[in-house]
Design a protein around this motif. Sequence first.
Motif, PDB file in Angstrom:
ATOM      1  N   MET A  76       0.866  -1.191   0.000  1.00 35.68           N
ATOM      2  CA  MET A  76       0.000   0.000   0.000  1.00 35.68           C
ATOM      3  C   MET A  76       0.893   1.228   0.000  1.00 35.68           C
ATOM      4  O   MET A  76       1.674   1.432   0.925  1.00 35.68           O
ATOM      5  CB  MET A  76      -0.934   0.031   1.210  1.00 35.68           C
ATOM      6  N   ASP A  77       0.789   2.053  -1.059  1.00 32.33           N
ATOM      7  CA  ASP A  77       1.665   3.222  -1.156  1.00 32.33           C
ATOM      8  C   ASP A  77       1.127   4.388  -0.327  1.00 32.33           C
ATOM      9  O   ASP A  77       0.039   4.317   0.260  1.00 32.33           O
ATOM     10  CB  ASP A  77       1.874   3.642  -2.614  1.00 32.33           C
ATOM     11  N   GLY A  78       1.902   5.455  -0.295  1.00 33.61           N
ATOM     12  CA  GLY A  78       1.548   6.587   0.552  1.00 33.61           C
ATOM     13  C   GLY A  78       0.259   7.274   0.156  1.00 33.61           C
ATOM     14  O   GLY A  78      -0.531   7.678   1.020  1.00 33.61           O
ATOM     15  N   MET A  79       0.012   7.423  -1.133  1.00 34.58           N
ATOM     16  CA  MET A  79      -1.202   8.093  -1.580  1.00 34.58           C
ATOM     17  C   MET A  79      -2.461   7.300  -1.228  1.00 34.58           C
ATOM     18  O   MET A  79      -3.506   7.872  -0.938  1.00 34.58           O
ATOM     19  CB  MET A  79      -1.140   8.332  -3.087  1.00 34.58           C
ATOM     20  N   THR A  80      -2.355   5.973  -1.243  1.00 35.77           N
ATOM     21  CA  THR A  80      -3.499   5.138  -0.857  1.00 35.77           C
ATOM     22  C   THR A  80      -3.719   5.191   0.647  1.00 35.77           C
ATOM     23  O   THR A  80      -4.858   5.236   1.131  1.00 35.77           O
ATOM     24  CB  THR A  80      -3.274   3.691  -1.304  1.00 35.77           C
ATOM     25  N   VAL A 107       2.997  14.050  -7.349  1.00 37.36           N
ATOM     26  CA  VAL A 107       2.228  13.244  -6.390  1.00 37.36           C
ATOM     27  C   VAL A 107       2.102  13.990  -5.058  1.00 37.36           C
ATOM     28  O   VAL A 107       1.037  14.000  -4.432  1.00 37.36           O
ATOM     29  CB  VAL A 107       2.874  11.863  -6.184  1.00 37.36           C
ATOM     30  N   SER A 108       3.179  14.636  -4.628  1.00 36.18           N
ATOM     31  CA  SER A 108       3.150  15.369  -3.364  1.00 36.18           C
ATOM     32  C   SER A 108       2.143  16.508  -3.412  1.00 36.18           C
ATOM     33  O   SER A 108       1.418  16.752  -2.442  1.00 36.18           O
ATOM     34  CB  SER A 108       4.547  15.920  -3.038  1.00 36.18           C
ATOM     35  N   LEU A 109       2.082  17.218  -4.531  1.00 33.93           N
ATOM     36  CA  LEU A 109       1.105  18.297  -4.664  1.00 33.93           C
ATOM     37  C   LEU A 109      -0.322  17.745  -4.610  1.00 33.93           C
ATOM     38  O   LEU A 109      -1.217  18.351  -4.006  1.00 33.93           O
ATOM     39  CB  LEU A 109       1.329  19.058  -5.962  1.00 33.93           C
ATOM     40  N   ARG A 110      -0.543  16.590  -5.233  1.00 34.30           N
ATOM     41  CA  ARG A 110      -1.875  15.979  -5.161  1.00 34.30           C
ATOM     42  C   ARG A 110      -2.183  15.530  -3.734  1.00 34.30           C
ATOM     43  O   ARG A 110      -3.331  15.621  -3.285  1.00 34.30           O
ATOM     44  CB  ARG A 110      -1.967  14.808  -6.137  1.00 34.30           C
ATOM     45  N   ALA A 116      -2.753  16.031   3.131  1.00 43.73           N
ATOM     46  CA  ALA A 116      -1.413  16.121   3.703  1.00 43.73           C
ATOM     47  C   ALA A 116      -1.152  17.562   4.119  1.00 43.73           C
ATOM     48  O   ALA A 116      -1.623  18.505   3.478  1.00 43.73           O
ATOM     49  CB  ALA A 116      -0.362  15.659   2.703  1.00 43.73           C
ATOM     50  N   ALA A 117      -0.391  17.743   5.201  1.00 44.65           N
ATOM     51  CA  ALA A 117      -0.114  19.090   5.700  1.00 44.65           C
ATOM     52  C   ALA A 117       1.098  19.710   5.031  1.00 44.65           C
ATOM     53  O   ALA A 117       1.153  20.918   4.820  1.00 44.65           O
ATOM     54  CB  ALA A 117       0.102  19.047   7.215  1.00 44.65           C
ATOM     55  N   ASP A 118       2.097  18.881   4.692  1.00 41.67           N
ATOM     56  CA  ASP A 118       3.333  19.429   4.135  1.00 41.67           C
ATOM     57  C   ASP A 118       4.076  18.317   3.412  1.00 41.67           C
ATOM     58  O   ASP A 118       3.609  17.172   3.339  1.00 41.67           O
ATOM     59  CB  ASP A 118       4.198  20.025   5.246  1.00 41.67           C
ATOM     60  N   LEU A 239       5.812  22.757 -11.149  1.00 42.82           N
ATOM     61  CA  LEU A 239       4.551  22.009 -11.135  1.00 42.82           C
ATOM     62  C   LEU A 239       3.430  22.802 -10.478  1.00 42.82           C
ATOM     63  O   LEU A 239       2.273  22.702 -10.890  1.00 42.82           O
ATOM     64  CB  LEU A 239       4.743  20.676 -10.421  1.00 42.82           C
ATOM     65  N   LEU A 240       3.771  23.586  -9.451  1.00 44.20           N
ATOM     66  CA  LEU A 240       2.756  24.431  -8.823  1.00 44.20           C
ATOM     67  C   LEU A 240       2.168  25.395  -9.848  1.00 44.20           C
ATOM     68  O   LEU A 240       0.944  25.571  -9.920  1.00 44.20           O
ATOM     69  CB  LEU A 240       3.367  25.214  -7.657  1.00 44.20           C
TER      70      LEU A 240
END
Length: 387
Positions: A76-80, A107-110, A116-118, A239-240
Motif C-alpha cells: 500500500m503506497d503513501g497516496m493510498t 504526487v506530493s502536490l496531489r 497532507a499538511a506538508d 509544477l505548482l
Amino acid sequence: MRQLNRSLDPASMARDPYRVMVVDDSAVIRGFLTRWLNMEDDIQVVASANNGVAALRECEKFQPEIIILDIEMPEMDGMTALPKLIAMDPDLQVIMASTLTRRNADVSLRALSIGAADYIAKPESTRVNDEKDAFQHGLTEKVRVLGAARRGRKETVDKPVLRPTSVQPSNLQGLAKLTGAKAPIVLRATGPVLAPQIIAIGSSTGGPQALFQLFEQLKGKTNLPIVITQHMPATFTALLAEHLNKIYDKEVVEAKDGEKIVDGRAYVAPGDWHMTIQREGIDTVIRLNQEPPENFCRPSVDPMLRSLLSVYNNRVLTVILTGMGHDGLSGCQKLAEANAIVIGQDEETSVVWGMPGAVANAGVCNSVVPLLRISATIEGYLLGRPA
C-alpha cells in the motif's frame, strides 16, 4: 474507518514530546529519520512502518500526532494510505517525503490537495553534507511547527475568540484573559489609496492547498498581474505553476529572469531563486537572483515585497497566506507605512498561522479573513469597497 480513542490528557500532551511515526519501505531511511528525530528533546518517534498497511495498524496502536509518509511503497503506497490515516484521526499532521523527481513532486502536490499538511524532499545522500543538514533541520522544524499547530487547535477549539477589530478598547486585553479567549487582532484603517496595480502573494506551509482554493475563486475577479512567492524546491514550483494554470482563468507561469510583467498573468517564483521586480525603461520586468536566503528561505517573500514597493509604491495589494515563520513581515510593514493594502489569512483556516499571524499581530493588516473570503475581500478593495 474507526477513529482513534482520544483519551490523552491535553495538559500532559502540551508538555510531552511530539509523537511521530516514520513510514518508509527502506529500513535505512527509517533508521536515519528515527535517529535524527530522536536526537531532539521535544520529538519522539513512537512507531515506524514499512508500508501503508502496517502504518494503519501502527497508527491505531501508537496514536502519533505527526506522520512522515513515503510515497512509493509495496502493498500500500503513501497516496493510498493517506486518506485512510486521516480518516482514523482528522487532526493528524502528515508530511509527505519523497525523492525530488518530477513525478514525486506532482504526487506530493496531489497529496496536499487531499489532506497532507506538508512535504519534504529526501536528500540524495545521508552522509554528512549541507544537503543532509538542511534536510534534518527542515524536517525537525516542520515536525515542531505542525505538532504545535495541532495541539494549539485542540486546546482552543472550545475557547471564544475575540474577532478582528479596527478599534482597540483599553479593556480588550483584560477581557481576553478573563474569558480565556485570544487577544483581538487590531486592523489597520484603510486610508485613501489609489487602485492597486499588482497583487502579491506570500505563502509557505499549507500554501499550495490555499493557493488552489484562492485561484479557483479569483476567476473573473481581476485582470491584474499576480506575483507569488511560495517556499518550495525548484521542481515543485514549476509544477505548482502548472497546477494553478489549470485552475485559473488566466495564464500562470514559473517566472523567468527578464520576463515582462503584463496584465492577466501570474508569476510563481522559481525554487532556490529570489524573485524581484524592477522598472527598466518603460517596462516592468522580473529579476531573479541567488543572494543569501532571507528568513532561512530562498525564494523569500520579503525581497519580492521590497522590490514591489520601489516600483509601485502603495499600489500593491498583498496577501499573506498560511506558512511557518515570519517571512513577509518586514516587507508588509514597509508597504503598510506607504498605505498599501495587506490581507492576512485567519488562524482558523491556516495550516500554520506563522506568516499571516506575524503580520496580523503586528497590526499591519487591513483585513484578516478566512481563506474562502480572501477572493471577495480582494475584489472589494479593487472596486473601492473594502470589506
